[in-house]
Design a protein around this motif. Structure first.
Motif, short mmCIF file in Angstrom:
data_model
loop_
_atom_site.label_atom_id
_atom_site.label_comp_id
_atom_site.label_asym_id
_atom_site.label_seq_id
_atom_site.Cartn_x
_atom_site.Cartn_y
_atom_site.Cartn_z
N LYS A 1 0.85 -1.19 0.00
CA LYS A 1 0.00 0.00 0.00
C LYS A 1 0.90 1.25 0.00
CE LYS A 1 -3.64 -2.29 2.64
NZ LYS A 1 -4.19 -2.41 4.00
N PRO A 2 0.33 2.43 -0.29
CA PRO A 2 1.14 3.65 -0.30
C PRO A 2 1.86 3.83 1.04
CG PRO A 2 -1.04 4.09 -1.20
CD PRO A 2 -1.08 2.70 -0.65
N LEU A 3 3.15 4.12 0.97
CA LEU A 3 3.97 4.23 2.18
C LEU A 3 4.32 5.68 2.51
CD1 LEU A 3 6.53 1.31 1.61
CD2 LEU A 3 4.38 1.25 2.90
N SER A 4 4.68 5.89 3.75
CA SER A 4 5.23 7.15 4.22
C SER A 4 6.51 6.81 4.97
CB SER A 4 4.24 7.85 5.17
OG SER A 4 3.03 8.10 4.50
N VAL A 5 7.55 7.62 4.75
CA VAL A 5 8.86 7.32 5.32
C VAL A 5 9.46 8.56 5.96
CG1 VAL A 5 11.16 6.37 4.86
CG2 VAL A 5 9.23 5.68 3.43
N ILE A 6 9.94 8.41 7.20
CA ILE A 6 10.58 9.52 7.89
C ILE A 6 11.99 9.11 8.28
CG2 ILE A 6 10.00 8.91 10.28
CD1 ILE A 6 9.16 11.87 10.65
N VAL A 7 12.89 10.10 8.30
CA VAL A 7 14.24 9.89 8.82
C VAL A 7 14.48 10.92 9.92
CG1 VAL A 7 16.72 9.85 8.29
CG2 VAL A 7 15.06 9.06 6.58
N LEU A 8 14.84 10.42 11.09
CA LEU A 8 15.17 11.30 12.23
C LEU A 8 16.66 11.26 12.48
CD1 LEU A 8 12.40 10.39 14.86
CD2 LEU A 8 12.29 12.04 12.97
N ASP A 9 17.19 12.35 13.02
CA ASP A 9 18.62 12.40 13.34
C ASP A 9 18.88 11.82 14.75
OD1 ASP A 9 18.06 14.33 15.30
OD2 ASP A 9 18.81 16.00 14.09
N ALA A 10 20.12 11.92 15.20
CA ALA A 10 20.52 11.31 16.48
C ALA A 10 19.81 11.94 17.68
CB ALA A 10 22.04 11.45 16.65
N GLY A 11 19.23 13.12 17.48
CA GLY A 11 18.51 13.77 18.58
C GLY A 11 17.00 13.55 18.49
N GLY A 12 16.59 12.77 17.49
CA GLY A 12 15.16 12.50 17.32
C GLY A 12 14.43 13.58 16.54
N HIS A 13 15.19 14.45 15.85
CA HIS A 13 14.58 15.56 15.11
C HIS A 13 14.41 15.19 13.64
CE1 HIS A 13 14.99 17.90 18.69
NE2 HIS A 13 16.26 17.53 18.78
N VAL A 14 13.34 15.71 13.03
CA VAL A 14 13.02 15.34 11.65
C VAL A 14 14.07 15.87 10.67
CG1 VAL A 14 11.23 15.25 9.88
CG2 VAL A 14 10.58 15.59 12.27
N GLN A 15 14.60 14.94 9.87
CA GLN A 15 15.56 15.30 8.81
C GLN A 15 14.83 15.36 7.47
OE1 GLN A 15 19.14 15.49 9.69
NE2 GLN A 15 18.95 16.73 7.85
N ALA A 16 14.01 14.37 7.18
CA ALA A 16 13.28 14.35 5.91
C ALA A 16 12.08 13.40 6.04
CB ALA A 16 14.18 13.90 4.76
N PHE A 17 11.07 13.67 5.21
CA PHE A 17 9.84 12.87 5.23
C PHE A 17 9.17 12.94 3.88
CE2 PHE A 17 5.18 12.88 5.58
CZ PHE A 17 4.96 11.62 6.12
N GLU A 18 8.61 11.82 3.43
CA GLU A 18 7.76 11.84 2.24
C GLU A 18 6.58 10.91 2.43
OE1 GLU A 18 10.96 12.97 -1.32
OE2 GLU A 18 9.81 11.12 -1.47
N ARG A 19 5.41 11.36 1.95
CA ARG A 19 4.17 10.56 2.00
C ARG A 19 3.70 10.32 0.58
NH1 ARG A 19 -1.47 12.67 2.91
NH2 ARG A 19 -0.54 14.64 3.51
#
Lengths: 141, 141, 141, 141
Positions: free
Chosen positions: D25-43
């Motif tokens: 099914k359509p996916l969403s992907v997030i990448v967080l850095d070492a501090g748990g902060h958002v680096q990039a996301f796509e839906r």
């Protein structure tokens, strides 16, 4: 595509009429748009004061997860901690039981949701579907 | 005494009609009961998606403080920190500007509030009053 | 109409390229859909860790109120308590400065928003507009 | 060491490609850095609107506790109250199921996390690992 106010009114009126016809307890009905935002809501006289929140929670979870009330309830029964976590993410605004009905367009895209509360969850869903069909939309219970 | 759903519907319909008559931007109208709980709400097509929250905030502050939008705005201008503190108490749900109209019975008891948003705060209040008068109620701007 | 992921990627890439061309500080760019939900986001290396929240806040307020960053800033300067109240309603997620750019379709309906942060608010808006134009969309600063 | 935007993009693109390859099914992907902060996301187009929150919750819990999704799920099944308490501490932002993948450097230090959502939790994790491997990183499911 989104739900017009005219369609939302039809859904609410016909869901409430169904409730009277079946002699259900006083109902409350909400219609949310494709982004989960409130389009219209009505609470019948005699309904308890917190019904906005319950109706909203049924419909909101449906839109946010793209999963209607029955499927949410199954997931909650299988993995209670998952629904608890989802509720953390969505600010406690998810009520995972029938009466939250997902609206899709002909291609399957979510265009909104209806939430009904007041009687048993199954009867709530019946009233929701009566409203949705009167508006010529397709509901997913 | 409280606001019946029938009265709430009249308020909303007539407020929206007033908006069309005056060629205002798309409006959203909420009616809260004497406990500050949502009775009914409608958002016109074309209104921005966050209008439920703004309409609710105008009406909710009116009920919770027993003070209509114009008086709240004056207080906010005189003592911004007071309204900020009130918003802490009421979970950020108070929007202290005109368009929040208090409903009282003949003895002066609060029986609910109306919140209108979409155009200028003053025009929002005019639309709210048109709805309230059509329902044979007395509004305090 | 909504923003496809393909369009969102174009907006982000071209906004970041504009930032490099103008030698701006590291930028972060978010694209929200018509309901204010995150479609895509990127934070350049060297940007501070909290930039997701700022970018989101610029774009989120634009969608929820149907009002872009420049208009929000004016309202905040005229009526600080109003923006404070709006932030209560929207969970503190509104950052009312330029760099929040509203996206409308040809009929004027809001289809999403872009939020850019990292340099001055005005430069952030310039980068946002470069991305929006590259995607053949119309932005309202 | 942290995750560069270039690496984050690779992770997201390759995870999405894996999803298409496996007809998920359509996916969403997030990448967080070492501090748990958002680096990039796509839906992806067609994913439900609340997917940012779910993807974020999977990755965020992984970073904050230094424990990947599978281990979190086991803990939730063994001690549901513990995960509920953790969610109190972390503001409800932890979603303890597979699809949250921890990233470590060669010495074992956490350098970020990936969160994937849209299909079954197990398939989400497979897509995440495909992205992580394409970026020459080591993931802990």
């Amino acid at each position: 595509m989104t739900i017009s106010l005219r369609k939302a009114r039809t859904i609410i009126r016909k869901a409430l009429e169904k409730g009277r016809e079946l002699e259900l307890k006083p109902l409350s009905v909400i219609v949310l748009d494709a982004g989960g935002h409130v389009q219209a809501f009505e609470r019948e006289d005699g309904a308890s004061v917190g019904r906005f929140g319950i109706a909203h929670g049924k419909a909101y979870g449906s839109v946010m997860m793209g999963m209607a009330g029955t499927a949410q309830m199954k997931r909650a029964e299988d993995q209670a901690y998952f629904l608890a976590a989802v509720n953390g993410v969505f600010g406690g605004n998810v009520v995972p039981v029938p009466g939250g009905v997902l609206l899709r367009d002909k291609k399957g895209a979510v265009i909104g949701a209806v939430g009904v509360t007041g009687d048993s969850s199954d009867n709530d869903a019946i009233a929701a579907m009566a409203g949705i069909e009167a508006a010529n939309l397709v509901g997913e219970i």
